[in-house]
Design a protein around this motif. Structure first.
Motif, mmCIF file in Angstrom:
data_model
loop_
_atom_site.group_PDB
_atom_site.id
_atom_site.type_symbol
_atom_site.label_atom_id
_atom_site.label_comp_id
_atom_site.label_asym_id
_atom_site.label_seq_id
_atom_site.Cartn_x
_atom_site.Cartn_y
_atom_site.Cartn_z
ATOM 1 N N ALA A 132 -11.584 4.732 -5.497
ATOM 2 C CA ALA A 132 -11.140 6.122 -5.364
ATOM 3 C C ALA A 132 -10.771 6.448 -3.919
ATOM 4 C CB ALA A 132 -12.233 7.069 -5.860
ATOM 5 N N ASN A 133 -11.487 5.875 -2.964
ATOM 6 C CA ASN A 133 -11.164 6.112 -1.556
ATOM 7 C C ASN A 133 -9.825 5.488 -1.177
ATOM 8 O OD1 ASN A 133 -13.512 7.531 -1.195
ATOM 9 N ND2 ASN A 133 -14.634 5.857 -0.232
ATOM 10 N N VAL A 134 -9.564 4.294 -1.681
ATOM 11 C CA VAL A 134 -8.267 3.654 -1.434
ATOM 12 C C VAL A 134 -7.153 4.494 -2.052
ATOM 13 C CG1 VAL A 134 -6.845 1.624 -1.957
ATOM 14 C CG2 VAL A 134 -9.230 1.334 -1.229
ATOM 15 N N TYR A 135 -7.373 4.940 -3.267
ATOM 16 C CA TYR A 135 -6.399 5.780 -3.965
ATOM 17 C C TYR A 135 -6.133 7.071 -3.187
ATOM 18 C CZ TYR A 135 -4.638 8.826 -7.734
ATOM 19 O OH TYR A 135 -3.907 9.701 -8.494
ATOM 20 N N THR A 136 -7.187 7.673 -2.646
ATOM 21 C CA THR A 136 -7.043 8.912 -1.878
ATOM 22 C C THR A 136 -6.184 8.692 -0.639
ATOM 23 O OG1 THR A 136 -9.217 9.669 -2.638
ATOM 24 C CG2 THR A 136 -8.299 10.751 -0.694
ATOM 25 N N GLN A 137 -6.414 7.582 0.051
ATOM 26 C CA GLN A 137 -5.619 7.284 1.239
ATOM 27 C C GLN A 137 -4.154 7.074 0.891
ATOM 28 O OE1 GLN A 137 -6.356 7.368 4.422
ATOM 29 N NE2 GLN A 137 -8.477 7.913 4.040
ATOM 30 N N LEU A 138 -3.922 6.514 -0.274
ATOM 31 C CA LEU A 138 -2.555 6.223 -0.698
ATOM 32 C C LEU A 138 -1.791 7.494 -1.072
ATOM 33 C CD1 LEU A 138 -1.583 3.204 -2.824
ATOM 34 C CD2 LEU A 138 -0.848 5.441 -3.610
ATOM 35 N N LEU A 139 -2.493 8.463 -1.659
ATOM 36 C CA LEU A 139 -1.849 9.720 -2.038
ATOM 37 C C LEU A 139 -1.325 10.443 -0.795
ATOM 38 C CD1 LEU A 139 -4.305 11.230 -4.695
ATOM 39 C CD2 LEU A 139 -2.020 10.318 -5.111
ATOM 40 N N GLY A 140 -0.128 10.912 -0.863
ATOM 41 C CA GLY A 140 0.427 11.663 0.254
ATOM 42 C C GLY A 140 1.049 10.805 1.324
ATOM 43 N N ASP A 141 0.920 9.494 1.188
ATOM 44 C CA ASP A 141 1.531 8.601 2.168
ATOM 45 C C ASP A 141 3.010 8.402 1.856
ATOM 46 O OD1 ASP A 141 1.233 6.649 4.405
ATOM 47 O OD2 ASP A 141 1.858 5.261 2.837
ATOM 48 N N ARG A 142 3.280 8.085 0.600
ATOM 49 C CA ARG A 142 4.645 7.943 0.097
ATOM 50 C C ARG A 142 4.636 8.205 -1.402
ATOM 51 N NH1 ARG A 142 5.186 2.272 3.112
ATOM 52 N NH2 ARG A 142 2.998 2.804 3.440
ATOM 53 N N SER A 143 5.793 8.484 -1.962
ATOM 54 C CA SER A 143 5.881 8.704 -3.405
ATOM 55 C C SER A 143 7.169 8.068 -3.922
ATOM 56 C CB SER A 143 5.864 10.204 -3.723
ATOM 57 O OG SER A 143 7.110 10.798 -3.388
#
Length: 396
Positions: free
Chosen positions: A35-46
Protein backbone atom coordinates in the motif's frame (compact mmCIF):
# COMPACT_ATOMS: atom_id res chain seq x y z
CA UNK A 1 -21.26 12.95 4.37
CA UNK A 2 -23.90 11.76 1.93
CA UNK A 3 -24.68 8.11 1.27
CA UNK A 4 -22.11 8.01 -1.54
CA UNK A 5 -19.28 9.04 0.78
CA UNK A 6 -19.06 12.67 -0.39
CA UNK A 7 -18.61 15.62 1.98
CA UNK A 8 -18.80 19.22 0.72
CA UNK A 9 -18.04 22.02 3.18
CA UNK A 10 -19.09 25.39 1.82
CA UNK A 11 -17.01 28.06 3.56
CA UNK A 12 -16.42 31.43 1.93
CA UNK A 13 -13.55 32.47 4.21
CA UNK A 14 -11.12 30.24 2.33
CA UNK A 15 -9.78 31.70 -0.92
CA UNK A 16 -8.41 28.32 -1.96
CA UNK A 17 -10.22 25.08 -2.67
CA UNK A 18 -9.08 21.89 -0.98
CA UNK A 19 -10.06 18.44 -2.26
CA UNK A 20 -9.15 15.17 -0.64
CA UNK A 21 -9.72 11.51 -1.44
CA UNK A 22 -9.24 9.18 1.51
CA UNK A 23 -9.18 5.47 0.73
CA UNK A 24 -9.61 3.16 3.72
CA UNK A 25 -8.46 -0.45 3.69
CA UNK A 26 -8.00 -2.94 6.50
CA UNK A 27 -4.55 -2.43 8.02
CA UNK A 28 -2.61 -5.67 7.55
CA UNK A 29 1.05 -6.51 7.91
CA UNK A 30 0.84 -8.46 4.65
CA UNK A 31 -0.26 -5.44 2.60
CA UNK A 32 1.05 -2.35 4.41
CA UNK A 33 4.28 -2.22 2.37
CA UNK A 34 2.47 -2.74 -0.92
CA UNK A 35 0.00 0.00 0.00
CA UNK A 36 2.89 2.38 0.70
CA UNK A 37 4.43 1.68 -2.71
CA UNK A 38 1.03 2.20 -4.32
CA UNK A 39 0.60 5.51 -2.45
CA UNK A 40 3.95 6.79 -3.70
CA UNK A 41 3.01 5.84 -7.23
CA UNK A 42 -0.32 7.69 -7.15
CA UNK A 43 0.03 11.25 -8.33
CA UNK A 44 3.41 10.66 -9.90
CA UNK A 45 2.11 9.92 -13.39
CA UNK A 46 -1.10 8.67 -14.96
CA UNK A 47 -2.34 7.25 -18.25
CA UNK A 48 -3.35 10.73 -19.43
CA UNK A 49 -0.20 12.34 -18.02
CA UNK A 50 2.48 9.67 -18.64
CA UNK A 51 5.52 11.80 -17.74
CA UNK A 52 6.47 13.96 -14.78
CA UNK A 53 6.65 16.89 -17.18
CA UNK A 54 3.10 16.26 -18.39
CA UNK A 55 1.88 16.14 -14.77
CA UNK A 56 3.64 19.40 -13.95
CA UNK A 57 2.30 21.12 -17.06
CA UNK A 58 -1.25 20.00 -16.24
CA UNK A 59 -0.98 21.46 -12.74
CA UNK A 60 0.60 24.67 -14.04
CA UNK A 61 -2.32 25.15 -16.43
CA UNK A 62 -4.59 25.06 -13.38
CA UNK A 63 -2.75 28.05 -11.88
CA UNK A 64 -0.13 26.12 -9.95
CA UNK A 65 -2.31 23.37 -8.54
CA UNK A 66 -0.62 21.53 -5.65
CA UNK A 67 -1.05 17.78 -5.29
CA UNK A 68 0.28 15.15 -2.91
CA UNK A 69 -0.26 11.66 -1.54
CA UNK A 70 0.50 9.97 1.76
CA UNK A 71 -0.37 6.88 3.78
CA UNK A 72 -1.09 6.58 7.50
CA UNK A 73 -3.18 4.54 9.91
CA UNK A 74 -6.32 5.22 11.93
CA UNK A 75 -7.00 2.29 14.22
CA UNK A 76 -7.83 -0.79 12.18
CA UNK A 77 -7.60 1.04 8.85
CA UNK A 78 -4.76 2.13 6.62
CA UNK A 79 -5.56 5.38 4.84
CA UNK A 80 -4.29 6.24 1.37
CA UNK A 81 -4.84 9.96 0.98
CA UNK A 82 -4.69 12.17 -2.09
CA UNK A 83 -4.86 15.93 -1.52
CA UNK A 84 -5.27 18.72 -4.04
CA UNK A 85 -5.18 22.46 -3.39
CA UNK A 86 -5.89 25.22 -5.91
CA UNK A 87 -7.24 28.74 -6.24
CA UNK A 88 -10.97 29.35 -6.27
CA UNK A 89 -12.46 29.63 -9.74
CA UNK A 90 -14.16 32.90 -8.77
CA UNK A 91 -10.81 34.61 -9.40
CA UNK A 92 -10.60 33.42 -13.01
CA UNK A 93 -13.00 32.93 -15.90
CA UNK A 94 -12.68 29.13 -15.93
CA UNK A 95 -14.48 26.11 -14.45
CA UNK A 96 -11.48 25.27 -12.32
CA UNK A 97 -13.32 23.24 -9.69
CA UNK A 98 -14.52 20.73 -12.27
CA UNK A 99 -11.00 20.62 -13.72
CA UNK A 100 -9.65 19.85 -10.25
CA UNK A 101 -12.13 17.01 -9.87
CA UNK A 102 -11.30 15.64 -13.32
CA UNK A 103 -7.59 15.72 -12.48
CA UNK A 104 -8.15 13.99 -9.14
CA UNK A 105 -10.25 11.29 -10.79
CA UNK A 106 -7.66 10.68 -13.51
CA UNK A 107 -4.81 10.37 -11.02
CA UNK A 108 -6.79 8.08 -8.73
CA UNK A 109 -8.45 5.89 -11.34
CA UNK A 110 -5.65 5.63 -13.91
CA UNK A 111 -2.19 5.71 -12.32
CA UNK A 112 0.68 4.74 -14.60
CA UNK A 113 1.81 1.33 -13.33
CA UNK A 114 4.89 -0.05 -15.08
CA UNK A 115 8.42 -1.20 -14.32
CA UNK A 116 9.79 2.35 -14.04
CA UNK A 117 7.05 3.84 -11.85
CA UNK A 118 6.98 0.85 -9.50
CA UNK A 119 10.77 0.84 -9.24
CA UNK A 120 10.81 4.55 -8.38
CA UNK A 121 8.05 4.13 -5.79
CA UNK A 122 9.89 1.24 -4.14
CA UNK A 123 13.01 3.41 -3.96
CA UNK A 124 11.12 6.19 -2.15
CA UNK A 125 9.57 3.76 0.34
CA UNK A 126 12.99 2.25 1.04
CA UNK A 127 14.45 5.72 1.61
CA UNK A 128 11.65 6.51 4.07
CA UNK A 129 12.44 3.31 5.98
CA UNK A 130 16.11 4.24 6.11
CA UNK A 131 15.42 7.78 7.33
CA UNK A 132 13.30 6.48 10.19
CA UNK A 133 16.13 4.22 11.31
CA UNK A 134 18.54 7.16 11.27
CA UNK A 135 16.36 9.11 13.74
CA UNK A 136 16.68 7.49 17.19
CA UNK A 137 13.39 8.91 18.46
CA UNK A 138 11.42 7.90 15.37
CA UNK A 139 12.94 4.43 15.42
CA UNK A 140 12.20 4.04 19.13
CA UNK A 141 8.54 5.00 18.72
CA UNK A 142 7.98 2.60 15.81
CA UNK A 143 9.85 -0.17 17.64
CA UNK A 144 7.91 0.37 20.86
CA UNK A 145 4.61 0.19 18.98
CA UNK A 146 5.74 -2.93 17.12
CA UNK A 147 6.73 -4.71 20.34
CA UNK A 148 3.80 -3.51 22.45
CA UNK A 149 1.19 -4.24 19.79
CA UNK A 150 2.50 -7.54 18.47
CA UNK A 151 -0.09 -9.35 16.30
CA UNK A 152 -2.44 -6.34 16.50
CA UNK A 153 -3.13 -3.45 14.12
CA UNK A 154 -1.28 -1.08 16.42
CA UNK A 155 1.90 -3.14 16.12
CA UNK A 156 2.11 -2.93 12.33
CA UNK A 157 4.95 -0.72 11.18
CA UNK A 158 3.37 1.90 8.93
CA UNK A 159 6.66 2.42 7.11
CA UNK A 160 6.46 -1.14 5.83
CA UNK A 161 8.87 -4.07 5.84
CA UNK A 162 12.10 -4.44 3.89
CA UNK A 163 11.59 -8.14 3.15
CA UNK A 164 8.17 -7.48 1.63
CA UNK A 165 9.46 -4.49 -0.32
CA UNK A 166 11.99 -6.66 -2.13
CA UNK A 167 9.23 -8.95 -3.42
CA UNK A 168 6.78 -6.38 -4.83
CA UNK A 169 6.16 -6.66 -8.57
CA UNK A 170 4.32 -4.61 -11.18
CA UNK A 171 1.60 -7.26 -11.21
CA UNK A 172 1.19 -6.92 -7.43
CA UNK A 173 0.67 -3.16 -7.67
CA UNK A 174 -1.72 -3.48 -10.62
CA UNK A 175 -3.80 -6.10 -8.80
CA UNK A 176 -3.83 -3.98 -5.63
CA UNK A 177 -5.08 -0.99 -7.63
CA UNK A 178 -7.96 -2.99 -9.07
CA UNK A 179 -8.87 -4.23 -5.60
CA UNK A 180 -8.94 -0.63 -4.35
CA UNK A 181 -11.25 0.45 -7.16
CA UNK A 182 -13.63 -2.47 -6.61
CA UNK A 183 -13.84 -2.73 -2.83
CA UNK A 184 -12.21 0.02 -0.78
CA UNK A 185 -14.12 2.71 1.07
CA UNK A 186 -13.29 5.90 -0.83
CA UNK A 187 -14.32 9.14 0.85
CA UNK A 188 -14.29 12.42 -1.06
CA UNK A 189 -14.01 15.82 0.64
CA UNK A 190 -14.07 19.37 -0.73
CA UNK A 191 -13.97 22.65 1.18
CA UNK A 192 -14.05 26.30 0.16
CA UNK A 193 -16.45 28.69 -1.52
CA UNK A 194 -17.71 25.90 -3.75
CA UNK A 195 -20.81 24.33 -5.20
CA UNK A 196 -21.37 20.56 -5.09
CA UNK A 197 -19.86 18.55 -7.93
CA UNK A 198 -20.90 15.15 -9.26
CA UNK A 199 -18.45 12.59 -7.85
CA UNK A 200 -18.79 9.11 -9.32
CA UNK A 201 -15.83 7.26 -7.79
CA UNK A 202 -16.55 7.50 -4.05
CA UNK A 203 -17.73 4.72 -1.73
CA UNK A 204 -18.89 5.24 1.90
CA UNK A 205 -17.13 3.77 4.91
CA UNK A 206 -18.76 0.59 6.18
CA UNK A 207 -17.43 0.56 9.76
CA UNK A 208 -15.64 2.74 12.29
CA UNK A 209 -11.87 2.66 12.56
CA UNK A 210 -11.85 2.14 16.33
CA UNK A 211 -10.12 -0.99 17.58
CA UNK A 212 -9.12 -2.34 20.99
CA UNK A 213 -5.45 -2.95 21.67
CA UNK A 214 -4.09 -5.07 24.51
CA UNK A 215 -0.75 -4.08 26.02
CA UNK A 216 1.39 -6.25 28.30
CA UNK A 217 3.21 -4.45 31.11
CA UNK A 218 6.75 -5.54 30.30
CA UNK A 219 10.15 -3.91 29.76
CA UNK A 220 12.21 -4.18 26.57
CA UNK A 221 15.39 -2.44 25.44
CA UNK A 222 17.91 -2.20 22.64
CA UNK A 223 21.26 -0.47 22.60
CA UNK A 224 22.65 1.92 20.01
CA UNK A 225 25.70 4.06 19.50
CA UNK A 226 24.49 7.48 20.67
CA UNK A 227 24.96 9.84 23.65
CA UNK A 228 21.32 9.69 24.73
CA UNK A 229 18.54 7.17 25.26
CA UNK A 230 14.99 7.22 23.92
CA UNK A 231 12.33 6.11 26.40
CA UNK A 232 8.83 5.18 25.24
CA UNK A 233 5.98 4.02 27.47
CA UNK A 234 2.69 2.80 25.99
CA UNK A 235 -0.43 2.77 28.18
CA UNK A 236 -3.63 0.83 27.59
CA UNK A 237 -6.99 2.25 28.65
CA UNK A 238 -10.60 1.23 28.14
CA UNK A 239 -11.56 4.83 27.35
CA UNK A 240 -12.66 5.25 23.73
CA UNK A 241 -14.37 8.16 21.91
CA UNK A 242 -17.84 7.02 23.02
CA UNK A 243 -16.83 6.48 26.66
CA UNK A 244 -18.33 8.90 29.24
CA UNK A 245 -14.81 9.81 30.41
CA UNK A 246 -13.45 10.51 26.93
CA UNK A 247 -13.26 14.30 27.29
CA UNK A 248 -11.91 14.14 30.85
CA UNK A 249 -9.32 11.69 29.46
CA UNK A 250 -8.17 14.25 26.88
CA UNK A 251 -7.94 16.91 29.60
CA UNK A 252 -5.96 14.45 31.72
CA UNK A 253 -3.46 13.95 28.90
CA UNK A 254 -3.06 17.71 28.49
CA UNK A 255 -2.34 18.00 32.21
CA UNK A 256 0.03 15.04 32.12
CA UNK A 257 2.20 15.99 29.18
CA UNK A 258 0.91 18.15 26.34
CA UNK A 259 1.87 21.70 27.21
CA UNK A 260 4.67 23.67 28.83
CA UNK A 261 2.73 23.67 32.11
CA UNK A 262 2.15 19.90 32.11
CA UNK A 263 3.39 17.67 34.92
CA UNK A 264 5.89 15.81 32.77
CA UNK A 265 7.38 18.97 31.30
CA UNK A 266 7.56 20.87 34.57
CA UNK A 267 8.71 18.12 36.93
CA UNK A 268 11.07 16.17 34.69
CA UNK A 269 12.41 18.67 32.19
CA UNK A 270 12.19 22.05 33.90
CA UNK A 271 12.70 21.33 37.61
CA UNK A 272 15.13 18.43 37.31
CA UNK A 273 16.66 18.95 33.86
CA UNK A 274 16.46 15.22 33.23
CA UNK A 275 15.15 15.17 29.68
CA UNK A 276 15.73 16.94 26.43
CA UNK A 277 12.04 16.66 25.55
CA UNK A 278 9.05 14.85 27.05
CA UNK A 279 5.40 14.65 26.08
CA UNK A 280 2.28 12.48 26.13
CA UNK A 281 0.24 11.75 23.01
CA UNK A 282 -3.03 9.87 22.50
CA UNK A 283 -3.96 7.33 19.84
CA UNK A 284 -7.72 7.76 19.98
CA UNK A 285 -8.56 4.94 17.57
CA UNK A 286 -6.61 2.37 19.61
CA UNK A 287 -7.55 3.37 23.19
CA UNK A 288 -3.89 4.03 23.95
CA UNK A 289 -1.57 6.85 24.85
CA UNK A 290 2.19 6.99 25.05
CA UNK A 291 4.92 9.02 26.70
CA UNK A 292 8.11 9.78 24.79
CA UNK A 293 11.29 11.35 26.10
CA UNK A 294 14.98 11.68 25.28
CA UNK A 295 17.31 11.35 28.27
CA UNK A 296 20.90 10.82 29.32
CA UNK A 297 21.44 7.04 29.67
CA UNK A 298 22.47 7.32 33.31
CA UNK A 299 19.12 8.94 34.18
CA UNK A 300 16.95 6.07 32.96
CA UNK A 301 15.86 4.73 36.36
CA UNK A 302 15.15 8.09 37.96
CA UNK A 303 13.14 9.26 34.94
CA UNK A 304 11.04 6.09 34.97
CA UNK A 305 10.36 6.64 38.68
CA UNK A 306 9.45 10.28 38.13
CA UNK A 307 7.07 9.49 35.28
CA UNK A 308 5.25 7.05 37.55
CA UNK A 309 5.16 9.67 40.30
CA UNK A 310 3.34 12.18 38.08
CA UNK A 311 0.25 9.98 37.99
CA UNK A 312 0.17 9.97 41.79
CA UNK A 313 0.61 13.74 41.92
CA UNK A 314 -2.30 14.24 39.54
CA UNK A 315 -4.43 12.05 41.80
CA UNK A 316 -3.50 14.08 44.90
CA UNK A 317 -3.07 17.67 43.69
CA UNK A 318 -5.61 20.40 43.09
CA UNK A 319 -5.44 20.59 39.32
CA UNK A 320 -5.17 23.69 37.15
CA UNK A 321 -8.20 22.60 35.16
CA UNK A 322 -8.86 25.96 33.52
CA UNK A 323 -5.43 26.14 31.88
CA UNK A 324 -5.74 22.59 30.57
CA UNK A 325 -9.21 23.26 29.23
CA UNK A 326 -8.09 26.44 27.50
CA UNK A 327 -5.17 24.59 25.93
CA UNK A 328 -7.36 21.93 24.31
CA UNK A 329 -10.19 24.34 23.47
CA UNK A 330 -7.79 26.68 21.66
CA UNK A 331 -6.70 23.78 19.48
CA UNK A 332 -10.29 22.84 18.65
CA UNK A 333 -11.31 26.42 17.90
CA UNK A 334 -8.34 26.78 15.54
CA UNK A 335 -9.79 23.95 13.45
CA UNK A 336 -12.28 26.23 11.71
CA UNK A 337 -9.47 28.56 10.59
CA UNK A 338 -7.72 25.87 8.56
CA UNK A 339 -9.20 24.12 5.53
CA UNK A 340 -7.10 21.00 6.08
CA UNK A 341 -7.97 20.83 9.79
CA UNK A 342 -11.66 21.31 9.01
CA UNK A 343 -11.55 18.36 6.62
CA UNK A 344 -9.60 16.38 9.19
CA UNK A 345 -12.29 17.07 11.78
CA UNK A 346 -14.99 15.74 9.44
CA UNK A 347 -12.90 12.67 8.66
CA UNK A 348 -12.54 12.12 12.42
CA UNK A 349 -16.32 12.19 12.72
CA UNK A 350 -16.78 9.66 9.95
CA UNK A 351 -14.15 7.20 11.17
CA UNK A 352 -15.37 7.43 14.79
CA UNK A 353 -19.08 7.32 13.91
CA UNK A 354 -19.65 10.76 15.41
CA UNK A 355 -21.56 13.81 14.26
CA UNK A 356 -19.81 16.51 16.28
CA UNK A 357 -19.25 20.13 15.49
CA UNK A 358 -16.20 21.91 16.93
CA UNK A 359 -18.58 23.86 19.18
CA UNK A 360 -19.96 20.56 20.54
CA UNK A 361 -16.46 19.42 21.44
CA UNK A 362 -15.69 22.74 23.12
CA UNK A 363 -18.88 22.47 25.17
CA UNK A 364 -17.93 18.94 26.23
CA UNK A 365 -14.51 20.11 27.41
CA UNK A 366 -16.02 23.00 29.34
CA UNK A 367 -18.20 20.58 31.35
CA UNK A 368 -15.29 18.42 32.52
CA UNK A 369 -14.78 18.35 36.30
CA UNK A 370 -11.67 17.66 38.36
CA UNK A 371 -13.26 14.53 39.79
CA UNK A 372 -13.78 13.18 36.26
CA UNK A 373 -10.16 13.87 35.33
CA UNK A 374 -8.95 12.00 38.40
CA UNK A 375 -11.37 9.15 37.67
CA UNK A 376 -9.45 8.57 34.43
CA UNK A 377 -6.56 7.21 36.49
CA UNK A 378 -8.63 4.14 37.37
CA UNK A 379 -8.87 3.27 33.67
CA UNK A 380 -5.14 3.25 32.90
CA UNK A 381 -3.12 0.03 33.03
CA UNK A 382 0.58 -0.27 33.79
CA UNK A 383 2.66 0.55 30.72
CA UNK A 384 4.77 -1.31 28.23
CA UNK A 385 8.23 0.26 28.36
CA UNK A 386 10.85 0.37 25.62
CA UNK A 387 14.25 2.00 26.03
CA UNK A 388 16.56 2.59 23.10
CA UNK A 389 19.68 2.95 25.23
CA UNK A 390 22.63 5.10 24.32
CA UNK A 391 25.90 3.18 24.40
CA UNK A 392 27.34 5.08 27.36
CA UNK A 393 24.68 3.60 29.67
CA UNK A 394 26.58 1.90 32.49
CA UNK A 395 24.49 -1.25 32.07
CA UNK A 396 25.77 -1.80 28.52
Amino acid sequence: MNKEGVTIIQDSKFNEVLMSVKVLITLKKETVTLANVYTQLLGDRSIQYPTKKAMTQAMDLMYGLKFGSRSYSVGKHQVIELTLKGINEKFVDLSLHQSYLDFMKEVFMNPLINENTVKEAIKVVRQNMKRSQESPNTYAIYKAFELAGKDQSFGINMLGYEDDLNLISVADVAAFHQEILKEASTLFYMIGEVEPLAVDFSRPIDSTSVTKTHIESIFEFETHNAPQSELIQVYETDIHPHHPLYYPYLIFLAILGQSASSYLFQNIREKNSLSYSIYASQLIYDSLFYISTSIAPENETIVLDLIKAQFKLIAEDTLDLNSAKQYVINRIEATSESASQSLGFEFRNHTLNLNDKPSDVVASFEKVTEAEVKAVLDHIKDPFTFVYRGQNNEEN
